[in-house]
Design a protein around this motif. Structure first.
Motif, short mmCIF file in Angstrom:
data_model
loop_
_atom_site.label_atom_id
_atom_site.label_comp_id
_atom_site.label_asym_id
_atom_site.label_seq_id
_atom_site.Cartn_x
_atom_site.Cartn_y
_atom_site.Cartn_z
N SER A 253 -96.52 74.99 -88.22
CA SER A 253 -96.03 74.87 -86.85
C SER A 253 -95.87 73.40 -86.52
N GLN B 272 -83.77 82.06 -91.72
CA GLN B 272 -83.79 81.96 -90.25
C GLN B 272 -82.65 81.02 -89.86
N GLY C 35 -88.20 80.91 -83.73
CA GLY C 35 -89.53 80.38 -84.03
C GLY C 35 -90.18 79.63 -82.89
N TYR D 152 -93.01 75.25 -82.19
CA TYR D 152 -92.19 76.00 -83.13
C TYR D 152 -93.06 76.39 -84.32
N SER D 153 -92.94 77.64 -84.75
CA SER D 153 -93.74 78.14 -85.87
C SER D 153 -92.83 78.83 -86.88
N TYR D 154 -93.19 78.69 -88.15
CA TYR D 154 -92.39 79.29 -89.21
C TYR D 154 -93.29 79.71 -90.36
#
Length: 157
Positions: A60, A91, A97, A113-115
């Motif tokens: 993140s 994505q 995200g 933002y997270s992935y």
């Protein structure tokens, strides 16, 4: 002076996930693109971070939107044995995200933002450098935040 909200966000990530804390990363090769305020790679406080083959590793980032952002996309570039490779993230819309607010993003807004990055089983056990950035598609795909981190890909026992 460090951003107190960024520090709070980092501590909140640690409290919520336990295994995610701020990770030491470096600037991207294009020095004009700023680092995120906070980067947190799962189970990693400094490079090289271990990513397991055929498993998802979470990361993140937290940053302030440099301008109004409506159409954003993630990009991952890996340098492996001297070769530059684009890594397919699956994505296309980075708004998927963003965890703390809906898109579009306002200038100056604090963004989280997270992935989850799945390391495909076609990869060998190898060390690599990953450059991860978020792009503004309304500005011709210009990166507005970016970081570099060294990774070690390994098979999980």
């Amino acid at each position: 002076m460090k951003n107190p909200f960024a520090t709070f966000t980092s501590l909140l990530l640690v409290a919520c996930f336990g295994v995610i804390a701020a990770t030491e990363v470096s600037r991207c090769y294009n020095q004009e693109v700023p680092l995120p305020d906070v980067v947190a790679v799962e189970n990693c406080d400094k490079s090289p971070c271990t990513f397991y083959i055929n498993y998802e590793s979470r990361m993140s980032i937290s940053f302030r939107a440099p301008r109004y952002l409506e159409h954003i996309a993630p990009r991952a570039q890996a340098v492996v044995m001297g070769l530059n490779l684009s890594y397919p993230l699956g994505q296309d819309d980075a708004c998927d995200g963003v965890t703390n607010t809906p898109c579009p993003l306002a200038k100056g807004e604090y963004i989280e933002y997270s992935y989850g990055m799945l390391v495909l089983d076609i990869f060998p056990e190898v060390g690599l450098n990953l450059e991860f950035s978020l792009l503004d598609n309304d500005q011709g795909g210009q990166a507005f935040v970016c970081f570099n981190v060294d990774l070690q890909l390994v098979k999980k026992n």
